[in-house]
Design a protein around this motif. Structure first.
Motif, mmCIF file in Angstrom:
data_model
loop_
_atom_site.group_PDB
_atom_site.id
_atom_site.type_symbol
_atom_site.label_atom_id
_atom_site.label_comp_id
_atom_site.label_asym_id
_atom_site.label_seq_id
_atom_site.Cartn_x
_atom_site.Cartn_y
_atom_site.Cartn_z
ATOM 1 N N SER A 1 -10.614 -1.220 7.972
ATOM 2 C CA SER A 1 -9.279 -0.766 7.565
ATOM 3 C C SER A 1 -8.474 -0.359 8.799
ATOM 4 O O SER A 1 -9.031 -0.155 9.877
ATOM 5 N N HIS A 2 -7.172 -0.180 8.616
ATOM 6 C CA HIS A 2 -6.328 0.335 9.704
ATOM 7 C C HIS A 2 -6.879 1.668 10.202
ATOM 8 O O HIS A 2 -6.970 1.909 11.403
ATOM 9 N N GLY A 3 -7.255 2.524 9.243
ATOM 10 C CA GLY A 3 -7.783 3.852 9.618
ATOM 11 C C GLY A 3 -9.053 3.722 10.454
ATOM 12 O O GLY A 3 -9.207 4.394 11.479
ATOM 13 N N ASN B 1 0.844 -1.204 0.000
ATOM 14 C CA ASN B 1 0.000 0.000 0.000
ATOM 15 C C ASN B 1 0.878 1.253 0.000
ATOM 16 O O ASN B 1 1.393 1.660 1.031
ATOM 17 N N THR C 1 -3.603 8.433 10.815
ATOM 18 C CA THR C 1 -3.994 7.093 11.271
ATOM 19 C C THR C 1 -2.894 6.058 10.997
ATOM 20 O O THR C 1 -2.867 5.019 11.655
ATOM 21 N N CYS C 2 -1.972 6.352 10.072
ATOM 22 C CA CYS C 2 -0.828 5.431 9.880
ATOM 23 C C CYS C 2 0.047 5.439 11.119
ATOM 24 O O CYS C 2 0.484 4.386 11.593
ATOM 25 N N ARG D 1 -2.743 4.712 -0.935
ATOM 26 C CA ARG D 1 -4.203 4.574 -0.777
ATOM 27 C C ARG D 1 -4.844 5.913 -0.417
ATOM 28 O O ARG D 1 -5.842 6.330 -1.016
ATOM 29 N N GLY D 2 -4.264 6.570 0.574
ATOM 30 C CA GLY D 2 -4.827 7.847 1.000
ATOM 31 C C GLY D 2 -4.700 8.919 -0.087
ATOM 32 O O GLY D 2 -5.559 9.798 -0.213
ATOM 33 N N ASP E 1 0.616 12.175 2.126
ATOM 34 C CA ASP E 1 -0.454 12.282 1.119
ATOM 35 C C ASP E 1 -1.009 13.699 1.069
ATOM 36 O O ASP E 1 -1.311 14.232 -0.005
ATOM 37 N N ALA F 1 -4.310 13.984 12.840
ATOM 38 C CA ALA F 1 -4.445 12.662 13.460
ATOM 39 C C ALA F 1 -4.121 11.649 12.365
ATOM 40 O O ALA F 1 -5.018 11.138 11.690
HETATM 41 C C1 LIG Z 1 -11.792 6.865 2.688
HETATM 42 C C2 LIG Z 1 -10.536 6.074 2.366
HETATM 43 C C3 LIG Z 1 -9.362 7.021 2.437
HETATM 44 C C4 LIG Z 1 -10.367 4.927 3.348
HETATM 45 O O1 LIG Z 1 -9.998 5.437 4.608
HETATM 46 P P1 LIG Z 1 -9.733 4.558 5.892
HETATM 47 O O2 LIG Z 1 -9.238 5.442 6.953
HETATM 48 O O3 LIG Z 1 -10.925 3.734 6.165
HETATM 49 O O4 LIG Z 1 -8.654 3.512 5.353
HETATM 50 P P2 LIG Z 1 -7.102 3.236 5.377
HETATM 51 O O5 LIG Z 1 -6.884 1.970 4.643
HETATM 52 O O6 LIG Z 1 -6.531 3.301 6.732
HETATM 53 O O7 LIG Z 1 -6.507 4.365 4.459
HETATM 54 C C5 LIG Z 1 -6.470 5.720 4.761
HETATM 55 C C6 LIG Z 1 -5.167 6.261 4.236
HETATM 56 O O8 LIG Z 1 -5.216 7.693 4.241
HETATM 57 C C7 LIG Z 1 -3.958 8.221 4.681
HETATM 58 N N1 LIG Z 1 -4.216 8.924 5.974
HETATM 59 C C8 LIG Z 1 -4.014 8.503 7.223
HETATM 60 N N2 LIG Z 1 -4.457 9.396 8.131
HETATM 61 C C9 LIG Z 1 -4.927 10.415 7.409
HETATM 62 C C10 LIG Z 1 -5.557 11.644 7.783
HETATM 63 N N3 LIG Z 1 -5.783 11.973 9.051
HETATM 64 N N4 LIG Z 1 -5.945 12.467 6.799
HETATM 65 C C11 LIG Z 1 -5.725 12.155 5.511
HETATM 66 N N5 LIG Z 1 -5.123 10.994 5.086
HETATM 67 C C12 LIG Z 1 -4.768 10.149 6.041
HETATM 68 C C13 LIG Z 1 -3.025 7.051 4.824
HETATM 69 O O9 LIG Z 1 -2.383 6.801 3.562
HETATM 70 C C14 LIG Z 1 -0.955 6.786 3.508
HETATM 71 O O10 LIG Z 1 -0.406 5.797 4.317
HETATM 72 C C15 LIG Z 1 -0.370 4.576 3.598
HETATM 73 C C16 LIG Z 1 0.812 3.731 4.032
HETATM 74 O O11 LIG Z 1 0.617 3.398 5.352
HETATM 75 P P3 LIG Z 1 1.350 2.119 5.987
HETATM 76 O O12 LIG Z 1 1.136 2.195 7.434
HETATM 77 O O13 LIG Z 1 2.729 1.991 5.519
HETATM 78 O O14 LIG Z 1 0.603 0.950 5.268
HETATM 79 P P4 LIG Z 1 -0.530 0.035 5.680
HETATM 80 O O15 LIG Z 1 -0.752 -0.904 4.538
HETATM 81 O O16 LIG Z 1 -1.744 0.797 6.139
HETATM 82 O O17 LIG Z 1 0.069 -0.738 6.943
HETATM 83 P P5 LIG Z 1 1.359 -1.642 7.204
HETATM 84 O O18 LIG Z 1 0.848 -3.036 7.167
HETATM 85 O O19 LIG Z 1 2.376 -1.373 6.132
HETATM 86 O O20 LIG Z 1 1.780 -1.189 8.559
HETATM 87 C C17 LIG Z 1 -0.234 4.944 2.168
HETATM 88 O O21 LIG Z 1 -1.295 4.345 1.477
HETATM 89 C C18 LIG Z 1 -0.415 6.425 2.160
HETATM 90 O O22 LIG Z 1 -1.277 6.811 1.106
HETATM 91 C C19 LIG Z 1 -3.973 5.924 5.147
HETATM 92 O O23 LIG Z 1 -3.443 4.682 4.839
HETATM 93 C C20 LIG Z 1 -10.535 5.636 0.927
HETATM 94 O O24 LIG Z 1 -9.342 4.928 0.686
HETATM 95 C C21 LIG Z 1 -11.710 4.882 0.350
HETATM 96 O O25 LIG Z 1 -12.804 4.821 0.825
HETATM 97 N N6 LIG Z 1 -11.449 4.328 -0.776
HETATM 98 C C22 LIG Z 1 -12.445 3.589 -1.525
HETATM 99 C C23 LIG Z 1 -12.461 4.048 -2.977
HETATM 100 C C24 LIG Z 1 -13.035 5.442 -3.169
HETATM 101 O O26 LIG Z 1 -14.133 5.812 -2.809
HETATM 102 N N7 LIG Z 1 -12.262 6.271 -3.786
HETATM 103 C C25 LIG Z 1 -12.683 7.603 -4.076
HETATM 104 C C26 LIG Z 1 -11.803 8.051 -5.127
HETATM 105 S S1 LIG Z 1 -11.746 9.751 -5.185
#
Ligand SMILES: CC(C)(COP(=O)(O)OP(=O)(O)OC[C@H]1O[C@@H](n2cnc3c(N)ncnc32)[C@H](O[C@H]2O[C@H](COP(=O)(O)OP(=O)(O)OP(=O)(O)O)[C@@H](O)[C@H]2O)[C@@H]1O)[C@@H](O)C(=O)NCCC(=O)NCCS
Ligand SMILES: Nc1ncnc2[nH]cnc12
Length: 291
Positions: free
Chosen positions: A153-155, A105, A214-215, A108-109, A269, A212
């Motif tokens: 999700s992690h978030g 990943n 969430t990562c 994603r964000g 991001d 805040a």
């Molecule tokens: C609405 C969604 C963003 C999903 O959100 P949710 O919180 O439910 O899901 P997460 O999977 O946790 O992803 C959110 C990602 O957003 C970034 N982020 C974190 N905090 C914030 C914040 N406060 N404000 C804005 N953005 C934030 C972050 O992304 C970055 O970190 C990722 C890497 O992290 P890492 O820890 O290394 O990796 P992981 O795999 O999570 O863990 P490990 O196993 O490695 O430890 C990297 O991706 C950066 O980008 C969060 O990860 C949205 O995604 C959704 O709903 N999508 C569905 C499709 C959709 O509707 N799309 C619309 C298109 S416009």
């Protein structure tokens, strides 16, 4: 016969917006030295990411960003058809990102934040003030995509556990970390003569002072988040990235976050979102040469 056609290609608006989104991601990845994040120096707190992967991931997202801009032009207004088209394209973009990175990943964000902002810009390209674009993106983010899967999700896990706002809410509130902190700091540091790279680092740090992320919470809990927010503030208070005192604090923050495994991927991001909005607002080539 020529091997290359050197005529500058006329880009459509949607191609141009996709270029700008990918450029913002590549500029974010390249910016160095970022605390505990992947940059030109190394992998920060990550074992599964590196700069080449961040670039490949960014480039793989170009078709998704163009498609999101096209969906906005086709729909022509903020509403459920556009929101659900963006959700579908965003999920396909995530799939091509994961195929490119071998399941890691990377962005994603960023797909979420930049996808909304690209669509919001395409809807009304002449209304290009950062706050106006962010507001249109927020109106899109507030709509409920009926086809979105609801994974824990992690978030979602840490939002529940710590009662914080994550990526979804940041967008729904019109990106306050970007429009209220990152962009104003970028402009202040530029105006103070910090130099472009230092100004961008300061913008990232300004975002980190309150986000805040969430990562960070998932990887390092509340101590990690506090270290991120307080450490970023200490750099800015010491004079920012362009000053020697600020650089010392930045180095200390990098070491501390790496030791805590606390990677501010969400802040990274949002820096990309900030760089995108900055270019849109300045009108960097949005209209000339665009057909
Ligand atoms: C609405 C969604 C963003 C999903 O959100 P949710 O919180 O439910 O899901 P997460 O999977 O946790 O992803 C959110 C990602 O957003 C970034 N982020 C974190 N905090 C914030 C914040 N406060 N404000 C804005 N953005 C934030 C972050 O992304 C970055 O970190 C990722 C890497 O992290 P890492 O820890 O290394 O990796 P992981 O795999 O999570 O863990 P490990 O196993 O490695 O430890 C990297 O991706 C950066 O980008 C969060 O990860 C949205 O995604 C959704 O709903 N999508 C569905 C499709 C959709 O509707 N799309 C619309 C298109 S416009
Ligand atoms: N430079 C970076 N390092 C680690 N995670 C990220 N997510 C987005 N940009 C990142």
């Amino acid at each position: 016969m020529h091997a290359f056609n050197l005529q500058p290609k006329k880009l459509s608006l949607t191609e141009h917006l996709a270029d700008m989104a990918v450029d913002a991601l590549i500029d974010e990845a390249d910016l160095s030295p970022k605390p505990a994040l992947v940059d030109r120096r190394g992998n920060g707190a990550h074992t599964d990411l590196h700069l080449g992967l961040m670039h490949a991931s960014a480039l793989s997202l170009w078709p998704a960003f163009r498609e999101m801009a096209e969906a906005a032009l086709d729909c022509g207004e903020i509403g459920l058809p556009l929101r659900e088209a963006l959700g579908r394209i965003g999920r396909e973009g995530e799939a091509s990102m994961l195929a490119t990175t071998g399941g890691v990943n990377t962005h994603r964000g960023a797909i979420w934040a930049l996808g909304l902002l690209v669509a919001a810009t395409a809807l009304e390209p002449e209304s290009s003030a950062a706050s106006a674009v962010a507001l249109r993106a927020a109106r899109l983010a507030l709509l409920n995509d009926r086809y979105a899967p609801q994974p824990l999700s992690h978030g979602a896990q840490v939002a529940q556990r710590y009662g914080v706002r994550g990526a979804r809410e940041e967008a729904q509130l019109a990106f306050p970390a970007v429009t209220g902190l990152g962009l104003p700091q970028l402009k202040r540091s530029r105006a103070a003569g910090a130099g472009e790279q230092n100004a961008r680092l300061d913008a990232l740090l300004a975002i980190m002072t309150t986000l805040a992320d969430t990562c960070v919470l998932y990887r390092a809990g509340e101590p990690g988040l506090q270290a991120m927010q307080q450490g970023a503030k200490a750099v800015l208070d010491a004079g920012g990235s362009a000053s020697l005192g600020g650089r010392r604090q930045l180095h200390a923050l990098d070491q501390q976050l790496i030791a805590l495994n606390a990677s501010p991927g969400g802040a990274a991001d949002l820096l990309a979102a900030c760089l995108f909005l900055d270019r849109i607002e300045r009108g960097d080539g949005l209209f000339p040469g665009v057909c």
